[in-house]
Design a protein around this motif. Structure first.
Motif, PDB file in Angstrom:
ATOM      1  N   LEU A 272     -34.288  14.689  -6.303  1.00 22.14           N
ATOM      2  CA  LEU A 272     -33.821  15.754  -5.429  1.00 22.14           C
ATOM      3  C   LEU A 272     -33.500  15.191  -4.057  1.00 22.14           C
ATOM      4  O   LEU A 272     -34.384  14.693  -3.368  1.00 22.14           O
ATOM      5  N   SER A 273     -32.237  15.251  -3.679  1.00 21.65           N
ATOM      6  CA  SER A 273     -31.831  14.880  -2.327  1.00 21.65           C
ATOM      7  C   SER A 273     -31.676  16.188  -1.563  1.00 21.65           C
ATOM      8  O   SER A 273     -30.795  16.993  -1.874  1.00 21.65           O
ATOM      9  N   LEU A 274     -32.542  16.391  -0.606  1.00 22.64           N
ATOM     10  CA  LEU A 274     -32.511  17.646   0.139  1.00 22.64           C
ATOM     11  C   LEU A 274     -31.288  17.708   1.040  1.00 22.64           C
ATOM     12  O   LEU A 274     -30.923  16.727   1.681  1.00 22.64           O
ATOM     13  N   LEU A 275     -30.658  18.846   1.060  1.00 19.56           N
ATOM     14  CA  LEU A 275     -29.510  19.043   1.929  1.00 19.56           C
ATOM     15  C   LEU A 275     -29.975  19.104   3.372  1.00 19.56           C
ATOM     16  O   LEU A 275     -31.035  19.676   3.673  1.00 19.56           O
ATOM     17  N   GLU A 276     -29.181  18.531   4.252  1.00 19.72           N
ATOM     18  CA  GLU A 276     -29.502  18.634   5.661  1.00 19.72           C
ATOM     19  C   GLU A 276     -29.516  20.110   6.040  1.00 19.72           C
ATOM     20  O   GLU A 276     -28.684  20.885   5.592  1.00 19.72           O
ATOM     21  N   GLY A 277     -30.484  20.484   6.811  1.00 24.24           N
ATOM     22  CA  GLY A 277     -30.559  21.861   7.262  1.00 24.24           C
ATOM     23  C   GLY A 277     -31.489  22.728   6.427  1.00 24.24           C
ATOM     24  O   GLY A 277     -31.848  23.810   6.857  1.00 24.24           O
ATOM     25  N   ILE A 278     -31.857  22.286   5.222  1.00 27.69           N
ATOM     26  CA  ILE A 278     -32.810  23.069   4.436  1.00 27.69           C
ATOM     27  C   ILE A 278     -34.178  22.932   5.097  1.00 27.69           C
ATOM     28  O   ILE A 278     -34.570  21.855   5.520  1.00 27.69           O
ATOM     29  N   ASN A 279     -34.845  24.040   5.249  1.00 24.83           N
ATOM     30  CA  ASN A 279     -36.137  23.969   5.916  1.00 24.83           C
ATOM     31  C   ASN A 279     -37.268  24.096   4.903  1.00 24.83           C
ATOM     32  O   ASN A 279     -37.050  24.372   3.723  1.00 24.83           O
ATOM     33  N   GLU A 280     -38.467  23.882   5.378  1.00 26.97           N
ATOM     34  CA  GLU A 280     -39.638  23.877   4.503  1.00 26.97           C
ATOM     35  C   GLU A 280     -39.858  25.234   3.839  1.00 26.97           C
ATOM     36  O   GLU A 280     -40.277  25.306   2.687  1.00 26.97           O
ATOM     37  N   VAL A 281     -39.540  26.312   4.540  1.00 23.07           N
ATOM     38  CA  VAL A 281     -39.711  27.656   3.972  1.00 23.07           C
ATOM     39  C   VAL A 281     -38.777  27.853   2.788  1.00 23.07           C
ATOM     40  O   VAL A 281     -39.174  28.372   1.747  1.00 23.07           O
ATOM     41  N   GLU A 282     -37.530  27.403   2.927  1.00 21.49           N
ATOM     42  CA  GLU A 282     -36.564  27.534   1.830  1.00 21.49           C
ATOM     43  C   GLU A 282     -36.984  26.679   0.639  1.00 21.49           C
ATOM     44  O   GLU A 282     -36.916  27.129  -0.510  1.00 21.49           O
TER      45      GLU A 282
END
Length: 67
Positions: free
Chosen positions: A11-21
């Motif tokens: 999983l490569s996290l998208l920039e801007g995704i936050n911990e809550v999401e």
């Protein structure tokens, strides 16, 4: 294990995704996750983990490698 499939996710996290999401996505899969690494680079959910009361129907274990 007979009649089981192994699915591995990188999983490569998208920039801007936050911990809550991210937590929302994980909680839709299972209510109990183990974290490994500092910083966390692997997540594991399993119906066999103590305290797990929910995991998606038909799934026994999910292992996510974070990049």
């Amino acid at each position: 294990m007979e009649n089981n499939y192994v699915v591995e996710i990188d999983l490569s996290l998208l920039e801007g995704i936050n911990e809550v999401e991210l937590k929302g996505v994980l909680m839709s899969i299972s209510d109990k996750w183990l974290k490994f690494g500092i910083p966390t680079n692997e997540l594991l959910a399993s119906e066999a983990i103590e305290g797990c009361s929910y995991i998606l129907n038909g799934i026994n274990m999910v292992n996510i490698h974070l990049e």
